[in-house]
Scaffold this active site. Structure first.
Site, PDB file in Angstrom:
ATOM      1  N   GLU A 107      -1.663  -5.513   8.431  1.00  0.00           N
ATOM      2  CA  GLU A 107      -0.781  -5.084   9.643  1.00  0.00           C
ATOM      3  C   GLU A 107      -1.511  -5.115  10.898  1.00  0.00           C
ATOM      4  OE1 GLU A 107       0.002  -0.690   8.583  1.00  0.00           O
ATOM      5  OE2 GLU A 107       0.842  -1.057   6.907  1.00  0.00           O
TER       6      GLU A 107
ATOM      7  N   GLU B 282       9.004  -4.408  10.702  1.00  0.00           N
ATOM      8  CA  GLU B 282       9.275  -3.159  10.339  1.00  0.00           C
ATOM      9  C   GLU B 282       9.742  -2.129  11.474  1.00  0.00           C
ATOM     10  OE1 GLU B 282       6.725  -1.151   7.333  1.00  0.00           O
ATOM     11  OE2 GLU B 282       7.752   0.893   7.576  1.00  0.00           O
TER      12      GLU B 282
ATOM     13  N   ASP C  99       0.886  -1.347  -0.015  1.00  0.00           N
ATOM     14  CA  ASP C  99      -0.022  -0.069  -0.091  1.00  0.00           C
ATOM     15  C   ASP C  99       0.810   1.262   0.152  1.00  0.00           C
ATOM     16  OD1 ASP C  99       0.901  -0.023   2.653  1.00  0.00           O
ATOM     17  OD2 ASP C  99      -1.053   0.083   3.631  1.00  0.00           O
ATOM     18  N   SER C 100       2.104   0.873   0.200  1.00  0.00           N
ATOM     19  CA  SER C 100       2.864   2.031  -0.299  1.00  0.00           C
ATOM     20  C   SER C 100       2.963   2.732  -1.618  1.00  0.00           C
ATOM     21  CB  SER C 100       4.582   1.777  -0.049  1.00  0.00           C
ATOM     22  OG  SER C 100       4.815   0.497  -0.885  1.00  0.00           O
TER      23      SER C 100
HETATM   24  O1  KIV Z   1       3.526  -1.078   1.604  1.00  0.00           O
HETATM   25  C1  KIV Z   1       4.689  -1.675   1.742  1.00  0.00           C
HETATM   26  O2  KIV Z   1       5.415  -1.359   0.867  1.00  0.00           O
HETATM   27  C2  KIV Z   1       5.031  -2.317   2.794  1.00  0.00           C
HETATM   28  C3  KIV Z   1       6.466  -2.721   3.098  1.00  0.00           C
HETATM   29  C4  KIV Z   1       7.321  -1.462   3.504  1.00  0.00           C
HETATM   30  C5  KIV Z   1       6.752  -3.599   3.884  1.00  0.00           C
HETATM   31  O3  KIV Z   1       4.188  -2.700   3.699  1.00  0.00           O
END
Ligand code: KIV
Length: 302
Positions: free
Chosen positions: A128, A195, A57-58
């Site tokens: 998460e 993380e 979701d980044s």
């Molecule tokens: O959304 C993402 O890219 C992540 C990674 C940082 C693990 O959750």
């Protein structure tokens, strides 16, 4: 787009599954993961032999330009996940459940997790959270969907955490994170992202689990590593967390390439003859003769 050439042949590698992942971990071999959000990046990551691709979701921040990960939707995630699955054939593909797609309701969580597999070709999902999500994880796993957990700095909780801060720095919070990790393993997670934790805590948690841990800002003692592709490639320049190693400076390379293109266009140096199509003299003469006989066409159009 026109006149694209046929795709070059691609080296095949066996499909990575959650079992391949588990076996590699059991052999003590580190697992490599990278995020991707589009076809060409997925293809490059896959051809580099990386074990897993996370459609994170980044996406919200590094591709869509949002200030955090909270506003990306399930439909946007699926759209990008589909592009990734078209580009990657060998890597394990993990779809990241976005904010509010699994927190409110367990049945909705199962449905959204299932959409990643049914509609976008993902092999697993990530979500998460710790102990509080055990029953949601169990429900998703019961539906036959592999789940990757994610604890420590969980960006969807940035408001509750008071910012993007390293987690587990006190004995009490470290103990909580260990409990979370053990609970997620017990709930059926096939791996857990750790993380932004102190490295000795991440190593300790890794040693207490039988499933692999995937670290990001968690030191070298985890079972594997994950990085956001745009960080690794130097394409996200708003900020660079301490844990990022840049393997390229593509942001700079892109700016230089676009500026060189603009200058070429302005100087009429592009396109050159090698980028242009030709026509025989015979056809050209025939065209000119025909065009001269029909001057009224242009006039008629006004
Ligand atoms: O959304 C993402 O890219 C992540 C990674 C940082 C693990 O959750």
């Amino acid at each position: 787009m026109s006149a694209r050439t046929a795709e070059p042949p691609r080296d095949e590698r066996p499909k990575t599954t959650v079992l391949t992942f588990r076996d590699k971990h059991r052999r003590g071999e580190p697992l490599s993961l990278v995020t991707a959000y589009d076809f060409p990046t997925a293809r490059a990551v896959d051809e580099a032999g990386v074990d897993g691709i996370l459609v994170g979701d980044s996406l919200a921040m590094v591709v869509l330009g949002h200030p955090n990960t909270l506003s990306v939707t399930m439909d946007e995630m699926l759209h990008h996940a589909r592009a990734v699955s078209r580009g990657a054939r060998g890597a394990l593909l993990i779809g990241d459940l976005p904010f509010l797609s699994y927190q409110a309701d367990e049945a909705e969580a199962v449905r959204n997790a299932g959409r990643f597999l049914a509609e976008s070709g993902m092999d697993a999902v990530k979500l998460e959270g710790g102990k509080a999500f055990v029953s949601t994880i169990r429900a998703i796993v019961r539906a036959g969907i592999p789940v990757q957990g994610h604890i420590g700095l969980t960006p969807q909780s940035v408001n509750a955490l008071g910012g993007y801060k390293v987690q587990g720095k006190t004995a009490e919070s470290a103990r909580d994170l260990l409990d979370d990790a053990l609970a997620l393993e017990d709930a059926g997670c096939t791996s857990i992202v750790l993380e932004s934790l102190p490295d000795r805590l991440a190593t300790y948690i890794t040693e207490r689990l039988t499933i692999p841990t995937i670290g990001i800002g968690a030191g070298v003692g985890t079972s594997g590593q994950v990085l956001v592709a745009h960080d690794l490639l130097g394409m996200f320049e708003r900020f660079t967390p301490r844990f990022v190693k840049r393997y390229a400076e593509l942001g700079t390379a892109m700016r230089e390439a676009f500026a060189a293109y603009r200058k070429d266009v302005e100087a009429r140096a592009f396109p050159g003859p090698e980028h242009s199509y030709t026509m025989t003299d015979e056809e050209w003469k025939a065209f000119q003769a025909a065009a001269v006989k029909r001057p009224h066409l242009r006039a008629a159009r006004g």
